[in-house]
Structures are given as structure tokens and as C-alpha cells.
Design a protein around this motif. Structure first.
Motif, PDB file in Angstrom:
ATOM      1  N   SER A  43       0.821  -1.216   0.000  1.00  0.00           N
ATOM      2  CA  SER A  43       0.000   0.000   0.000  1.00  0.00           C
ATOM      3  C   SER A  43       0.855   1.267   0.000  1.00  0.00           C
ATOM      4  CB  SER A  43      -0.913   0.000   1.227  1.00  0.00           C
ATOM      5  OG  SER A  43      -0.141   0.062   2.398  1.00  0.00           O
ATOM      6  N   LEU A  44       2.151   1.117  -0.192  1.00  0.00           N
ATOM      7  CA  LEU A  44       3.048   2.272  -0.101  1.00  0.00           C
ATOM      8  C   LEU A  44       3.171   3.041  -1.409  1.00  0.00           C
ATOM      9  CD1 LEU A  44       5.921   0.723   1.986  1.00  0.00           C
ATOM     10  CD2 LEU A  44       4.084   2.180   2.769  1.00  0.00           C
ATOM     11  N   GLN A  45       3.634   4.264  -1.254  1.00  0.00           N
ATOM     12  CA  GLN A  45       3.848   5.120  -2.417  1.00  0.00           C
ATOM     13  C   GLN A  45       5.318   5.054  -2.845  1.00  0.00           C
ATOM     14  OE1 GLN A  45       2.593   8.987  -1.166  1.00  0.00           O
ATOM     15  NE2 GLN A  45       4.176   9.197   0.356  1.00  0.00           N
ATOM     16  N   LEU A  46       5.798   3.856  -3.093  1.00  0.00           N
ATOM     17  CA  LEU A  46       7.175   3.669  -3.513  1.00  0.00           C
ATOM     18  C   LEU A  46       7.231   3.380  -5.007  1.00  0.00           C
ATOM     19  CD1 LEU A  46       8.556   1.415  -0.635  1.00  0.00           C
ATOM     20  CD2 LEU A  46       8.850   3.869  -0.927  1.00  0.00           C
ATOM     21  N   ASP A  47       8.302   3.854  -5.631  1.00  0.00           N
ATOM     22  CA  ASP A  47       8.525   3.647  -7.048  1.00  0.00           C
ATOM     23  C   ASP A  47       9.980   3.236  -7.214  1.00  0.00           C
ATOM     24  OD1 ASP A  47       8.661   3.723  -9.806  1.00  0.00           O
ATOM     25  OD2 ASP A  47       8.613   5.901  -9.928  1.00  0.00           O
ATOM     26  N   ALA A  48      10.220   2.060  -7.796  1.00  0.00           N
ATOM     27  CA  ALA A  48      11.589   1.557  -7.949  1.00  0.00           C
ATOM     28  C   ALA A  48      12.463   2.540  -8.722  1.00  0.00           C
ATOM     29  CB  ALA A  48      11.575   0.199  -8.636  1.00  0.00           C
ATOM     30  N   ALA A  49      11.888   3.212  -9.720  1.00  0.00           N
ATOM     31  CA  ALA A  49      12.665   4.151 -10.532  1.00  0.00           C
ATOM     32  C   ALA A  49      13.136   5.357  -9.712  1.00  0.00           C
ATOM     33  CB  ALA A  49      11.834   4.616 -11.727  1.00  0.00           C
ATOM     34  N   ALA A  50      12.404   5.694  -8.655  1.00  0.00           N
ATOM     35  CA  ALA A  50      12.769   6.841  -7.819  1.00  0.00           C
ATOM     36  C   ALA A  50      13.884   6.497  -6.825  1.00  0.00           C
ATOM     37  CB  ALA A  50      11.544   7.349  -7.066  1.00  0.00           C
ATOM     38  N   GLY A  51      14.223   5.211  -6.729  1.00  0.00           N
ATOM     39  CA  GLY A  51      15.267   4.803  -5.788  1.00  0.00           C
ATOM     40  C   GLY A  51      14.709   4.653  -4.382  1.00  0.00           C
ATOM     41  N   LEU A  52      15.624   4.466  -3.455  1.00  0.00           N
ATOM     42  CA  LEU A  52      15.226   4.255  -2.062  1.00  0.00           C
ATOM     43  C   LEU A  52      14.946   5.562  -1.348  1.00  0.00           C
ATOM     44  CD1 LEU A  52      17.762   1.591  -0.767  1.00  0.00           C
ATOM     45  CD2 LEU A  52      15.352   1.272  -1.253  1.00  0.00           C
ATOM     46  N   PRO A  53      13.882   5.609  -0.547  1.00  0.00           N
ATOM     47  CA  PRO A  53      13.659   6.782   0.302  1.00  0.00           C
ATOM     48  C   PRO A  53      14.819   6.910   1.301  1.00  0.00           C
ATOM     49  CG  PRO A  53      11.697   5.395   0.239  1.00  0.00           C
ATOM     50  CD  PRO A  53      12.796   4.633  -0.431  1.00  0.00           C
ATOM     51  N   THR A  54      15.085   8.104   1.740  1.00  0.00           N
ATOM     52  CA  THR A  54      16.207   8.379   2.640  1.00  0.00           C
ATOM     53  C   THR A  54      16.226   7.490   3.880  1.00  0.00           C
ATOM     54  OG1 THR A  54      16.334  10.630   1.820  1.00  0.00           O
ATOM     55  CG2 THR A  54      17.379  10.201   3.930  1.00  0.00           C
ATOM     56  N   PRO A  55      15.093   7.268   4.579  1.00  0.00           N
ATOM     57  CA  PRO A  55      15.163   6.412   5.775  1.00  0.00           C
ATOM     58  C   PRO A  55      15.650   4.992   5.456  1.00  0.00           C
ATOM     59  CG  PRO A  55      13.068   7.573   5.712  1.00  0.00           C
ATOM     60  CD  PRO A  55      13.750   7.829   4.402  1.00  0.00           C
ATOM     61  N   LEU A  56      15.264   4.476   4.294  1.00  0.00           N
ATOM     62  CA  LEU A  56      15.702   3.131   3.921  1.00  0.00           C
ATOM     63  C   LEU A  56      17.181   3.129   3.551  1.00  0.00           C
ATOM     64  CD1 LEU A  56      12.646   1.786   1.892  1.00  0.00           C
ATOM     65  CD2 LEU A  56      13.202   1.472   4.301  1.00  0.00           C
ATOM     66  N   ARG A  57      17.649   4.192   2.905  1.00  0.00           N
ATOM     67  CA  ARG A  57      19.085   4.304   2.592  1.00  0.00           C
ATOM     68  C   ARG A  57      19.906   4.305   3.881  1.00  0.00           C
ATOM     69  NH1 ARG A  57      21.253   5.075  -2.029  1.00  0.00           N
ATOM     70  NH2 ARG A  57      19.995   5.493  -3.841  1.00  0.00           N
ATOM     71  N   ARG A  58      19.430   5.049   4.882  1.00  0.00           N
ATOM     72  CA  ARG A  58      20.143   5.102   6.164  1.00  0.00           C
ATOM     73  C   ARG A  58      20.206   3.727   6.824  1.00  0.00           C
ATOM     74  NH1 ARG A  58      16.970  10.222   7.738  1.00  0.00           N
ATOM     75  NH2 ARG A  58      18.207  11.850   6.765  1.00  0.00           N
ATOM     76  N   LEU A  59      19.103   2.994   6.757  1.00  0.00           N
ATOM     77  CA  LEU A  59      19.104   1.641   7.325  1.00  0.00           C
ATOM     78  C   LEU A  59      20.053   0.726   6.554  1.00  0.00           C
ATOM     79  CD1 LEU A  59      15.435   0.757   8.352  1.00  0.00           C
ATOM     80  CD2 LEU A  59      17.407   1.076   9.826  1.00  0.00           C
ATOM     81  N   CYS A  60      20.123   0.889   5.240  1.00  0.00           N
ATOM     82  CA  CYS A  60      21.068   0.097   4.438  1.00  0.00           C
ATOM     83  C   CYS A  60      22.503   0.364   4.894  1.00  0.00           C
ATOM     84  CB  CYS A  60      20.937   0.420   2.947  1.00  0.00           C
ATOM     85  SG  CYS A  60      19.492  -0.305   2.155  1.00  0.00           S
ATOM     86  N   VAL A  61      22.816   1.620   5.134  1.00  0.00           N
ATOM     87  CA  VAL A  61      24.165   1.978   5.591  1.00  0.00           C
ATOM     88  C   VAL A  61      24.452   1.308   6.933  1.00  0.00           C
ATOM     89  CG1 VAL A  61      25.611   3.900   6.384  1.00  0.00           C
ATOM     90  CG2 VAL A  61      24.295   4.126   4.272  1.00  0.00           C
ATOM     91  N   ARG A  62      23.484   1.371   7.846  1.00  0.00           N
ATOM     92  CA  ARG A  62      23.665   0.732   9.166  1.00  0.00           C
ATOM     93  C   ARG A  62      23.850  -0.775   9.032  1.00  0.00           C
ATOM     94  NH1 ARG A  62      18.781   2.120  12.673  1.00  0.00           N
ATOM     95  NH2 ARG A  62      19.501   0.264  13.761  1.00  0.00           N
TER      96      ARG A  62
END
Length: 181
Positions: A43-62
């Protein structure tokens, strides 16, 4: 192909852990960039072409830094982000498990918005699924002679055996916990 295996792994992980959405991200450009290989937006407003939202990028780094799954259940706090028309929610909680190949982070299996939030037990399951996704990614990257393929297959077999044993152990622990309640 990797896409089919990743889809099966992600679907099973989402179903078992009860996450609304999920994704598989692979590292590109020597591990510096992240590319969304698979997105199940729920149900999220995510689009693969737009890349990862910032909170998810931060979690990836962690997760890359510690080499283990990490989660956060308060990602929407302080966010001005609102759901898009026709969508029910924004990223509120997420769990990201690194896919490790030859000691390096090759990508992540991500789960988003589990009702009630993620837990330490969820990270154990996600880690097993990330191992399976890593095995599929490694197999998809394997090129070269038969000797190389045989070595890679042996590694994949060992990884899958270990993952299966861990999944069985986790399943037994869940059944025991449910029976004691």
C-alpha cells in the motif's frame, strides 16, 4: 534467473513476517550505489525508478556497517511525508537484511511496515532469507569455466544447507514459544 528467485524469497519473507511491502536492493558501482532490483510496494507510495527513500538508505548503511539485519519502527516520526492519493501509508517501519557474498555486502532484502513493528526475532528470519537471496544472486553472477561453476555450486549448497538448518531451528523456537503461551 535472479529476479524469479528474489521474488520467491521476498514473497515468502513478507508472508512469514507479515510485512505490507518489501524490496530487494543490489549494490552497484563497487558497492557505492544501490539499485532496486525488485519492489513489492503493497500500500506504499514507492517507485523503484525513484530509488530508495532516505530512511531506507540510512538503514542500508547501518546494516552494511554491522553486516547484520537492522530494523527501525519509528521512521515516520517527524516526517512531513503524507500518503499519495489512493495509497494508505508511508514508510513507518522497516527491516533490512544484508545479502553477503564472499564477506562483502552485495545487496539487501528489505521489509516495510509490519503491523506492530519488527522485532529481533524478525531479524533472524530476515537474515536467513537474505542468505537465500545472496545465493541466488551469486548463482546469477557466476560465469566462466566448469571448475568455477562447480566451486560456486558447492558454496551455494553449503549456504542453503546452513540456511535451511537455521530456518528449522527458528520454526521450532516459534512453535515452542506459542505452545508455552
Amino acid at each position: 534467473p535472479f529476479a524469479e528467485a528474489a521474488s520467491a524469497v521476498l514473497g515468502a519473507c513478507q508472508q512469514i513476517l507479515g510485512a505490507d511491502a518489501g524490496l530487494v536492493v543490489v549494490c552497484t558501482a563497487g558497492g557505492k550505489d544501490l539499485e532496486v532490483a525488485l519492489l513489492e510496494p503493497g500500500s506504499l507510495q514507492l517507485d523503484a525508478a525513484a530509488g530508495l527513500p532516505t530512511p531506507l538508505r540510512r538503514l542500508c548503511v547501518r546494516a552494511a556497517k554491522v553486516g547484520r539485519p537492522v530494523f527501525a519502527n519509528d521512521l515516520s516520526k517527524g516526517s512531513a511525508e503524507r500518503p499519495a492519493p489512493g495509497r494508505r501509508s508511508v514508510v513507518g517501519s522497516a527491516l533490512l537484511a544484508p545479502m553477503i557474498i564472499a564477506g562483502e555486502v552485495a545487496g539487501f532484502v528489505g521489509l516495510i511496515n509490519k503491523p506492530g513493528g519488527f522485532s529481533a526475532v524478525d531479524t533472524e528470519f530476515a537474515e536467513v532469507f537474505a542468505e537465500m537471496a545472496a545465493a541466488a544472486l551469486l548463482k546469477s553472477r557466476t560465469v566462466g569455466g566448469q571448475a568455477s561453476v562447480a566451486v560456486e555450486n558447492a558454496v551455494l549448497f553449503e549456504q542453503m544447507q546452513a540456511s535451511t538448518a537455521r530456518m528449522q531451528l527458528l520454526s521450532r523456537r516459534i512453535v515452542e514459544a506459542q505452545e508455552s503461551e
